[in-house]
Scaffold this active site. Structure first.
Site, PDB file in Angstrom:
ATOM      1  N   GLU A  11      -4.965  10.705 -10.036  1.00  0.00           N
ATOM      2  CA  GLU A  11      -4.809  12.159  -9.526  1.00  0.00           C
ATOM      3  C   GLU A  11      -4.438  12.930 -10.855  1.00  0.00           C
ATOM      4  O   GLU A  11      -5.140  14.057 -10.984  1.00  0.00           O
ATOM      5  CB  GLU A  11      -3.828  12.159  -8.517  1.00  0.00           C
ATOM      6  N   ASP A  97      -2.583   8.534  -5.468  1.00  0.00           N
ATOM      7  CA  ASP A  97      -0.983   8.075  -5.008  1.00  0.00           C
ATOM      8  C   ASP A  97      -1.201   7.473  -3.643  1.00  0.00           C
ATOM      9  O   ASP A  97      -2.185   7.471  -3.032  1.00  0.00           O
ATOM     10  CB  ASP A  97      -0.484   9.477  -4.930  1.00  0.00           C
ATOM     11  N   ASP A  99       0.493   7.494  -1.009  1.00  0.00           N
ATOM     12  CA  ASP A  99       0.832   8.152   0.319  1.00  0.00           C
ATOM     13  C   ASP A  99      -0.624   8.690   0.953  1.00  0.00           C
ATOM     14  O   ASP A  99      -1.635   8.632   0.456  1.00  0.00           O
ATOM     15  CB  ASP A  99       1.850   9.239   0.173  1.00  0.00           C
ATOM     16  N   GLU A 101      -1.676  11.540   1.450  1.00  0.00           N
ATOM     17  CA  GLU A 101      -2.616  12.474   0.830  1.00  0.00           C
ATOM     18  C   GLU A 101      -3.298  12.003  -0.298  1.00  0.00           C
ATOM     19  O   GLU A 101      -4.497  12.323  -0.550  1.00  0.00           O
ATOM     20  CB  GLU A 101      -1.626  13.785   0.162  1.00  0.00           C
ATOM     21  N   TYR A 331       7.586   5.967  -7.590  1.00  0.00           N
ATOM     22  CA  TYR A 331       6.792   6.942  -6.895  1.00  0.00           C
ATOM     23  C   TYR A 331       8.126   7.974  -6.294  1.00  0.00           C
ATOM     24  O   TYR A 331       9.025   7.419  -5.591  1.00  0.00           O
ATOM     25  CB  TYR A 331       6.135   6.726  -5.825  1.00  0.00           C
ATOM     26  N   ARG A 333       7.744  10.167  -3.475  1.00  0.00           N
ATOM     27  CA  ARG A 333       7.580  10.902  -2.349  1.00  0.00           C
ATOM     28  C   ARG A 333       7.711   9.587  -1.247  1.00  0.00           C
ATOM     29  O   ARG A 333       6.821   8.666  -1.116  1.00  0.00           O
ATOM     30  CB  ARG A 333       6.095  11.416  -2.185  1.00  0.00           C
ATOM     31  N   HIS A 378       7.152   2.744   1.551  1.00  0.00           N
ATOM     32  CA  HIS A 378       7.448   2.974   0.003  1.00  0.00           C
ATOM     33  C   HIS A 378       9.069   2.355  -0.167  1.00  0.00           C
ATOM     34  O   HIS A 378       9.884   2.263   0.476  1.00  0.00           O
ATOM     35  CB  HIS A 378       7.170   3.949  -0.392  1.00  0.00           C
TER      36      HIS A 378
END
Length: 940
Positions: A11, A97, A99, A101, A331, A333, A378
């Protein structure tokens, strides 16, 4: 024959270099720079689709809620470069990533690039060699359920915003917006302000005694050294009321004894008299234990960074993103506080090495999420790697906010695996009396209590101690303190006794930290979105930061009232949290995306559906929505240009127009009490006051009170009205030529008025706001002229010859030299600072360590334009530029918060918007530009 190539797409451009280094030869790493496509704006749909079911949302609500995605103009070059790279690759790795998104971004890449080579989904939670190599060797397929959950979230937000926001535009004001999480967050802040508005303070008194063992040893200066404080707890066995015994209306809600001022002072005098018996009644000691806090989740990191570092939520996430992408933390998030076995070992080993083997427990500590809808997919946010780098080891590489946040994460992670802090808490009860106090009914025995905590084993406190939010009428965790050696029956001396009054306080306003905590506990939204949500409600003008507190505007009150009255479910906390739980079910494959969207939009059992609510709104009384009754004759109105008070005619004449009174801009809603409103209404009406005449041009200088505060302006003197129109003979062309026309014409001055009006509009009178230290009623002519003549030239720079001026601006007073500026500490310095003082200010750095260039910050080249990115200070504040595109830094963000990724995103958003559109008033300007074409006529 060329060797096989593998294309890896991440990303962020920041990740490219380090990941490429870890993957080695044969891998080409490129960045998508976030999303490459999104829902198109309905106005940009192809003409043939605008009238269909896609036309309103760019989502086909009648065909399984199919979205219409487009690659943005800003990303077309990126997509072209990715396609070109893919053409020469033998395999594709989508390493966005981990997650939802990120999963959706990987899916969008797959849809747009249409690869004809094997595709692998590669995920990792930290950027270290071990993690990247493990991710390369353990790929998977794209998780369609995660993509469905993210798509559903995006479509849900589009339906919500595009249906509800237009209602706010029509009934409250333009430029407002509604959203699934932002509306609930705004309601939380408004509800807290409503509590403060409804709150009635109560006054109560208590006594604090400074006591010491009888005959205590005194120091060299005669002061008692072995003393302690005790607070009055009971009178004749009945508990004395404290702040928590009163409700929001200021009424006593328990059976505690309320102590008033006269009784408190009388008791103080009686206890200070000679011969009063004061002694230890009971003494109790019990063990004290305190556990460490869990490792950071996204939510708790934002909360603690706000408390300890004064970071905004957006600033925290921006710095954490940079730390993650540069391989310092995992990470950022995540909803899970759990640590991997690798991380547990690293934390325990580091605690043992730094603080001793006795500071870790026998067994590792395990943590699990307790919040609503917590996802455990996570790991917690922690330092990266198998061996954590200590803050001292990264201090040379990390500076400023990066270092502060890394140190906070490191401390919290290591402390989470350390032993409990242990000690003992001693509690003592002291009796005094009996004494005679008439105000208390005669003979009175007072009981005081005191406690002291002694920590004998610090455990995790060697590394870290969690911060706390402000709590109303409540004490914090006991601090470490010590009582002198005491025993039951021991006689004490009163060194001092103090009677003090207290007022109960309303619930504290939300800070960013406490708002994040409330949203997380209620299960509203995802912690990874809280930073953008808080920025949005600030940018929309729904809340304003005042120090750390978030103060709602009156516009927010109107918005929340409308939503509560007509869209109750959408701002109901439980309903909003249930939406989040449903999205989790879609992500887990337990719920069908289309079925769920059908229920939300068209309705299901027990819920009418958003479409039905919109279709059956009925008539919304905008005046009622935007009004708050303060007293019988004073009403607060929230108008297009801000709030004001509307006062009925005191004679009771309902036909008489009400009077308007402006509100001070810095007056918070909870400060507008009936008493304050009456004070504003009864204040002398400030009328325009002619201060004098400008001797240079003969114009009048007038002091006025405007919507944005007091100011002075320069006006032409009032000219007496012209006499009545005069009738004179009209000489027409025909009459002059000997014709018979004898018509008369009325000489009308306004005959050519349109042109005169246009000319007058071009020259606006000079105006200048008063300084905060100035009074509209007393400002004199000299001061007014000095204000009108700003900016003031201080002098010339002896080196460059550039003039240095002092002036006021949107962000306060400042000096200007060419394009360089420096802030002044007060408005008065605009008139007072001299040239040496100005040169001294310009010799100092503007934002910390200053670069050689005029930029406040500099970054590498923008991935779209290929030009270096800089943060500069402009006329309207700091902005990001690549030399071609300029993007203003949004309100609520600071220069220090802007990192490379945020700068790239701001530029991309600006490009996507395209050039600024002309304002409504400028619609006829193109016609005026046709004038040059008429010049061709004489050439015929």
């Amino acid at each position: 024959m060329s060797s096989p190539r593998k294309l890896v797409i991440v990303e962020s451009p920041t990740k490219v270099k380090s990941i490429a280094q870890y993957l080695g030869e044969g891998f080409d790493v490129m960045a998508s720079v976030g999303h490459i496509r999104d829902l198109v704006e309905p106005k940009n749909l192809p003409p043939e689709l605008k009238k269909g079911s896609l036309g309103k949302f760019s989502v086909d609500v009648e065909n399984k809620f199919e979205p219409y995605y487009v690659v943005s103009d800003a990303k077309k070059k990126t997509v072209a470069e990715l396609k070109k790279a893919l053409a020469g690759a033998d395999e594709l790795y989508l390493a966005t990533d981990e997650d939802r998104e990120g999963e959706a971004i990987a899916w969008h890449l797959l849809q747009v690039l249409k690869p004809k080579v094997p595709v692998h989904r590669m995920v990792f939670h930290e950027i270290t060699r071990e993690a990247i190599e493990a991710a390369r060797d353990n790929t998977r397929q794209i998780d369609d359920a995660l993509v469905d959950a993210q798509e559903t979230r995006r479509i849900l937000d589009r339906l919500y915003g595009y249906e509800v926001s237009p209602v706010l535009w029509r009934k409250v004001g333009p430029g407002l917006s509604a959203g699934r999480v932002q509306s609930a967050a705004t309601r939380l802040v408004v509800d807290r302000e409503r509590e403060r508005l409804a709150f009635t303070s109560a006054n109560y008194w208590d006594l604090t005694a400074v006591l010491a063992p009888e005959g205590a040893v005194k120091g060299a200066d005669g002061a008692v050294t072995d003393f302690f404080e005790a607070r009055l707890a009971r009178l004749n066995g009945e508990r004395v009321a404290s702040g928590r015994d009163y409700d929001e209306q200021g009424k006593l809600k328990s059976k505690a004894v309320a102590l008033g001022e006269s009784a408190a002072n009388a008791l103080k005098v009686a206890l200070e008299a000679d011969g009063v018996d004061i002694r230890v009644a009971t003494l109790e000691s019990k063990p004290y234990t305190r556990r460490p806090a869990a490792p950071f989740t996204t939510s708790t990191l934002q909360q603690e960074a706000s408390r300890k570092l004064r970071f905004s939520a957006r600033q925290t996430m921006s710095v954490a993103q940079s730390l993650y992408e540069n391989g310092y933390i995992t990470y950022m998030r995540t909803d899970s506080p759990s640590l991997s076995q690798q991380a547990i070992s690293a934390a325990r080993n580091q605690a043992t090495k730094l603080y001793g083997a006795d500071t870790i427990p026998d067994k590792p500590r395990l943590y699990s999420g307790k919040g609503k809808n917590a996802q455990e997919a996570h790991e917690a946010i922690r330092p990266a790697g198998e061996v954590f780098k200590t803050p001292s080891e990264v201090s040379s590489a990390l500076r400023g906010n990066d270092f502060k946040l890394y140190e906070l994460i490191w401390k919290r992670t290591v402390a989470s695996q350390m032993a409990d802090a242990r000690g003992s808490t001693a509690s003592v009860t002291i009796t005094a009396g009996p004494v005679t106090v008439e105000e208390l009914g005669g003979a009175t025995t007072a009981e005081f209590t005191a406690s002291g905590t002694v920590i004998t084993f610090r455990g995790f406190l060697h590394a870290y101690e969690e911060g706390r939010d402000e709590e109303r009428n409540a004490s914090n965790e006991p601090t470490e303190s010590k009582l002198p050696p005491l025993k039951e029956g021991q006689v004490l001396d009163a060194v001092d006794i103090d009677a003090a009054g207290h007022d109960t306080t309303p619930p504290p306003r939300y800070t960013e930290a406490s708002l994040v905590k409330a949203l997380d506990e209620l299960g509203i939204g995802r912690p990874s979105t809280y930073a953008s949500i808080i920025s949005t409600i600030i940018d929309r003008g729904y809340v304003t930061p005042r120090g750390q507190a978030l103060v709602p505007s009156w516009t927010a009150f109107s918005v929340v009232r409308l939503l509560e009255d007509f869209f109750a479910d959408l701002v109901d906390y439980d309903f909003t949290a249930a939406l989040e739980a449903d999205l989790d079910k879609i992500a887990d494959g337990e719920e069908d995306r289309v079925d769920w969207l059908n229920g939300f939009y068209f309705g299901s059992e027990g819920h009418p559906g958003l479409r039905n609510v919109i279709d059956n709104l009925g008539d919304i009384d905008a005046k009622a929505v935007n009004s708050v009754t303060i007293t019988d004759d004073i009403t607060l109105r929230i108008g297009k240009y801000g709030p004001y008070l509307e006062v009925l005619d005191p004679s009771g004449d309902i036909e008489a127009p009400p009077r308007r009174v402006n509100l001070p801009q810095d007056l918070a809603p909870d400060e507008l009490t009936p008493e304050k409103a009456r004070e504003l209404v009864d204040a002398p009406v400030v009328t325009d006051r002619v201060i004098g005449v400008n001797p240079d041009n003969g114009k009048e200088i007038v002091a006025k009170d405007g919507r944005f505060g007091p100011y002075v302006t320069e006006l032409d003197p009032v000219v007496p009205e012209a006499p009545a129109a005069e009738t004179v003979p009209a000489t027409t062309d025909s009459a002059a030529a000997g014709g018979t026309a004898t018509a008369t014409a009325t000489k009308k001055a306004p005959a050519k008025k349109p042109a005169a009006k246009k000319a007058a509009a071009a020259v606006k009178p000079r105006t200048a706001s008063l300084f905060k230290s100035m009074d509209l009623a007393t400002i004199d002519l000299d001061t007014a002229l000095r204000l009108l003549n700003l900016p003031r030239t201080v002098g010339e720079d002896p080196e460059s010859g550039e003039p240095i001026t002092a002036q006021g601006g949107k962000f306060g007073p400042y000096l200007k030299k060419g394009t360089d500026t420096r802030s002044l500490s007060s408005e008065d310095l605009i008139f007072e600072i001299d040239l040496p003082g100005a040169l001294e200010l310009f010799a100092q750095p503007k934002y910390g360590a200053r670069q050689a260039s005029s930029a406040l910050k500099e970054f590498e080249a923008d991935p779209v334009s290929g030009k270096p990115i800089r943060v500069k200070d402009g006329r309207f504040g700091p902005y990001v530029t690549d030399g071609t595109t300029n993007a203003t830094i949004p309100r609520g963000e600071t220069v220090e918060e802007i990192d490379f990724d945020r700068a790239v995103q701001l530029l991309a958003d600006k490009r996507a918007k395209g050039p600024a559109k002309p304002k409504a008033g400028a619609a006829k300007k193109p016609a005026a530009r046709k004038a040059p074409a008429r010049k061709a006529a004489p050439k015929k």
